[in-house]
Write a protein that holds these residues in place. Structure first.
Motif, PDB file in Angstrom:
ATOM      1  N   LEU B  39       0.843  -1.222  -0.322  1.00  0.00           N
ATOM      2  CA  LEU B  39      -0.175  -0.137   0.001  1.00  0.00           C
ATOM      3  C   LEU B  39       1.079   1.138  -0.116  1.00  0.00           C
ATOM      4  N   TYR B  40       1.580   1.309   1.334  1.00  0.00           N
ATOM      5  CA  TYR B  40       1.969   1.856   0.882  1.00  0.00           C
ATOM      6  C   TYR B  40       3.305   2.603   0.075  1.00  0.00           C
ATOM      7  N   GLY B  41       4.310   1.683  -0.414  1.00  0.00           N
ATOM      8  CA  GLY B  41       5.009   1.691  -1.617  1.00  0.00           C
ATOM      9  C   GLY B  41       4.203   2.213  -3.374  1.00  0.00           C
ATOM     10  N   GLN B  42       3.000   1.461  -3.007  1.00  0.00           N
ATOM     11  CA  GLN B  42       2.011   2.305  -4.295  1.00  0.00           C
ATOM     12  C   GLN B  42       1.346   3.977  -4.443  1.00  0.00           C
ATOM     13  N   LEU B  43       0.998   3.510  -2.886  1.00  0.00           N
ATOM     14  CA  LEU B  43       0.708   5.249  -2.382  1.00  0.00           C
ATOM     15  C   LEU B  43       1.653   6.446  -2.905  1.00  0.00           C
ATOM     16  N   PHE B  44       3.315   6.009  -2.707  1.00  0.00           N
ATOM     17  CA  PHE B  44       3.691   7.289  -2.610  1.00  0.00           C
ATOM     18  C   PHE B  44       4.930   6.559  -3.408  1.00  0.00           C
ATOM     19  N   LYS B  45       4.662   5.905  -5.153  1.00  0.00           N
ATOM     20  CA  LYS B  45       5.197   5.966  -5.774  1.00  0.00           C
ATOM     21  C   LYS B  45       6.266   6.478  -6.642  1.00  0.00           C
ATOM     22  N   ARG B  46       5.323   7.440  -6.293  1.00  0.00           N
ATOM     23  CA  ARG B  46       5.652   8.627  -7.666  1.00  0.00           C
ATOM     24  C   ARG B  46       6.810   9.409  -7.217  1.00  0.00           C
ATOM     25  N   VAL B  47       7.357   9.345  -5.774  1.00  0.00           N
ATOM     26  CA  VAL B  47       8.182   9.798  -4.944  1.00  0.00           C
ATOM     27  C   VAL B  47       9.697  10.828  -5.361  1.00  0.00           C
ATOM     28  N   THR B  48       9.945   9.285  -6.054  1.00  0.00           N
ATOM     29  CA  THR B  48      11.175   9.490  -6.922  1.00  0.00           C
ATOM     30  C   THR B  48      11.451   9.789  -7.655  1.00  0.00           C
ATOM     31  N   HIS B  49      10.740  10.704  -8.276  1.00  0.00           N
ATOM     32  CA  HIS B  49      10.035  12.003  -9.732  1.00  0.00           C
ATOM     33  C   HIS B  49      10.741  13.663  -8.688  1.00  0.00           C
ATOM     34  N   LEU B  50      10.847  12.869  -7.330  1.00  0.00           N
ATOM     35  CA  LEU B  50      11.127  14.694  -6.541  1.00  0.00           C
ATOM     36  C   LEU B  50      12.332  15.023  -6.776  1.00  0.00           C
ATOM     37  N   PRO B  51      12.852  16.748  -6.843  1.00  0.00           N
ATOM     38  CA  PRO B  51      13.790  17.160  -7.307  1.00  0.00           C
ATOM     39  C   PRO B  51      14.137  17.160  -6.368  1.00  0.00           C
TER      40      PRO B  51
END
Lengths: 328, 260
Positions: B39-51
């Motif tokens: 769940l957490y992994g899906q929820l925040f999957k776009r976090v790796t694209h943070l500047p």
């Protein structure tokens, strides 16, 4: 040779003096009872003898070995059945016994057959491969005893073996212990605060009060050491202290004590003392509800030697226990 | 020494047998890490694209999985003292103390049991991660390193937990302390997010946080560009901490024996 020698043991837990020079000896092969209320020092004595705790001073030997200097030699020679059950409830009876045998240095065929024999002996053969959680209180306690016996010790310590059991299970346990004591040629030291238990099981016993032995002997000797008969008077109203003074002063009354509304006295002859007790009380206008007389019991022995009612001190002992001294 | 090892083995065997009788327990203990992973992994999957980045991968689940192995191992360890308390409550421990059983085995076996469970759970988490597409860059060696890190992480805190259990001897106090230690150390680490994305003071604190040592070692072997010096250094730190907390637990056990 004495299987257990206890000489002037003293021990204190922060501000509680648990042992105050307790001294006694247990002969090889006998069942010896330490009788006394909670907090009298029985369990602490057993813990010292089982090498769980060290005394502040004094000397103790079990099976000829000093408990402080040679604890491991003592540990191999003893079985210890603690006050509350020490069985692993998540394991089966057989697994419990196997592990206990292993840490006592047994292994292989010899261990397996001994464990089978113990399960048989304790009436747990059927239940041996079931998890202990499902055992009744009596079964669990029998397994506790088995854990103490699996490695064929010379001395077995039973700390309050029947506390918490219902009367039926207690009677069954007594039979069991008597049988084991004969069959395994053991020396048994048992602590109890049940008079009947000491009377029933012990060859000899010591009454313990406030960390020392107050009297020692066979149950018969102790009872016979009190001459005469015990007379118990139930008083109708609250003038107990006055009643005690009146009765104690009578001819033929050896001693008198009160506990709430009960006046207990020991007299040379019940038949002669009862009329004079009743008339003396009546003369003072103190009402009487009931009178009973009986041969001195261990209760009376306890009362005589400690000057306190057994049950009353028991309560005190409990209050003291909850005051936060070391042993739980 | 050989007696101590043999007795430890007996005691671990006892505990594992009991645990195997209720394998539902291991499953229950896995629910929480699965929630984080799935769940957490899906929820925040776009976090790796943070500047600012710093994740070393664009797949958040790849970044997260090794850290979840460590997290699971860490939380398991903080609770491991509960078993010691229940052994004290019933007279199980005193019963053993009246036998010639090696004293140290009574403490060490609790730590070994806890670490073994952490390794088993870690392997299951890694298998699930594998199914979710996580690839371990260093292969089999990486698996071994991650599970070693999980074992060391666990024994470091299991030792602490056993020691605390022997000091407080009450379940309620133990729960409070486990929470008090567990959550701050968890959040003061790069478990969930790249170290570069967290406030500066937290970055400093994380350097001294053993949970973060484990996360770094486990993550290094999953992502490309593994820094083996860093892996070795952080595993060594965890090992040293394990030795220290085992010594602490043994010391508290002696203190407990004096109160019997």
């Amino acid at each position: 040779m004495d299987a257990i020698v206890v000489d002037e043991l003293r021990k204190r837990y922060s501000d509680v003096r648990a042992l105050e020079g307790i001294t006694f000896g247990v002969r090889t092969g006998e069942v010896f009872g330490l009788l006394g209320p909670n907090g009298a020092g029985k369990s602490t004595t057993v813990k010292v003898l089982a090498t769980l705790t060290k005394p502040d001073s004094g000397r103790a030997e079990v099976a000829g070995r000093d408990v402080v200097r040679e604890p491991n030699a003592v540990r191999r020679a003893i079985g210890y059945v603690p006050q509350s059950s020490g069985v692993d409830r998540d394991a089966t009876g057989r697994e419990n016994l196997m592990l206990q045998g292993r840490v006592q240095g047994m292994s292989g065929r010899a261990l397996e057959s001994r464990v089978g024999e113990m399960l048989e002996l304790l009436g747990l053969a059927e239940a041996g491969d079931r998890v202990v959680r499902g055992y009744s209180g009596g079964m669990k306690r029998r397994l506790d005893v088995g854990l103490g016996l699996v490695h064929r010790p010379q001395v077995l310590f039973l700390d309050e073996p029947t506390t918490g059991l219902d009367p039926e299970a207690r009677a069954a346990m007594w039979d069991e212990l008597e049988r084991l004591a004969e069959g395994e040629s053991l020396t048994i030291l048992l602590t109890t605060h049940y008079m009947e238990e000491a009377d029933e099981l012990a060859d000899r016993l010591a009454i313990v009060s406030r960390g020392r032995v107050v009297v020692e002997g066979t149950p018969e000797e102790l009872k016979q050491s009190l001459r005469g008969e015990a007379v118990e008077v139930e008083l109708g109203d609250g003038r107990a202290a006055e009643a005690e003074a009146v009765v104690a002063a009578l001819d033929g009354v050896l001693e008198a004590t009160v506990d709430g509304r009960r006046l207990r006295s020991r007299v040379a002859s019940g038949a002669r003392a009862i009329p004079s007790i009743l008339s003396a009380l009546e003369a003072k206008g103190i009402g009487v509800e009931a009178v009973t007389t009986h041969r001195p019991s261990l209760d009376d022995v306890y009362l005589h030697y400690t000057g306190r009612e057994f049950a009353a001190e028991d309560e005190q002992g409990r209050a003291g226990d909850s005051g936060g001294n070391g042993p739980r | 020494m050989t007696i101590a090892v043999r007795h430890t083995w007996f005691m671990v065997g006892r505990q594992l047998r009991n645990l195997m009788r209720e394998p539902i327990w291991i499953a229950l203990l896995l629910v929480q890490p699965m929630v984080w992973l799935l769940l957490y992994g899906q929820l925040f999957k776009r976090v790796t694209h943070l500047p600012g980045g710093g994740f070393g991968t664009t797949s958040y689940i790849t970044f997260l999985a090794p850290a979840i192995v460590i997290m699971n191992s860490f939380f398991g360890a903080t609770w491991s003292g509960m078993a010691m308390i229940s052994g004290l409550d019933r007279d199980v421990l005193p019963r053993f103390l009246a036998t010639p059983v090696s004293r140290i085995s009574l403490v060490v076996s609790q730590i070994v049991r806890s670490a073994l469970i952490a390794v088993i759970q870690g392997a299951i988490i890694l298998l699930v991660s594998l199914a979710l597409g996580v690839r371990v860059h260093t292969g089999v060696v990486g698996w071994v390193v991650m599970l070693t890190a999980a074992a060391l992480m666990n024994s470091a805190f299991a030792g602490l937990s056993q020691g605390i259990a022997l000091l407080v001897r009450k379940e309620a106090t133990m729960i409070a302390i486990a929470n008090f230690i567990g959550l701050p150390l968890f959040f003061l680490s790069s478990t969930l997010i790249s170290i570069r994305q967290i406030p500066h003071w937290m970055q400093i604190a994380a350097k001294f946080n053993p949970v973060n040592w484990g996360v770094i070692a486990a993550r290094e072997v999953v992502l490309p560009g593994t820094d083996w010096n860093s892996v070795g250094f952080h595993l060594a730190l965890l090992f040293a901490l394990s030795v220290a907390t085992a010594a602490f637990a043994t010391w508290t056990f002696r203190a407990y024996q004096r109160t019997i």
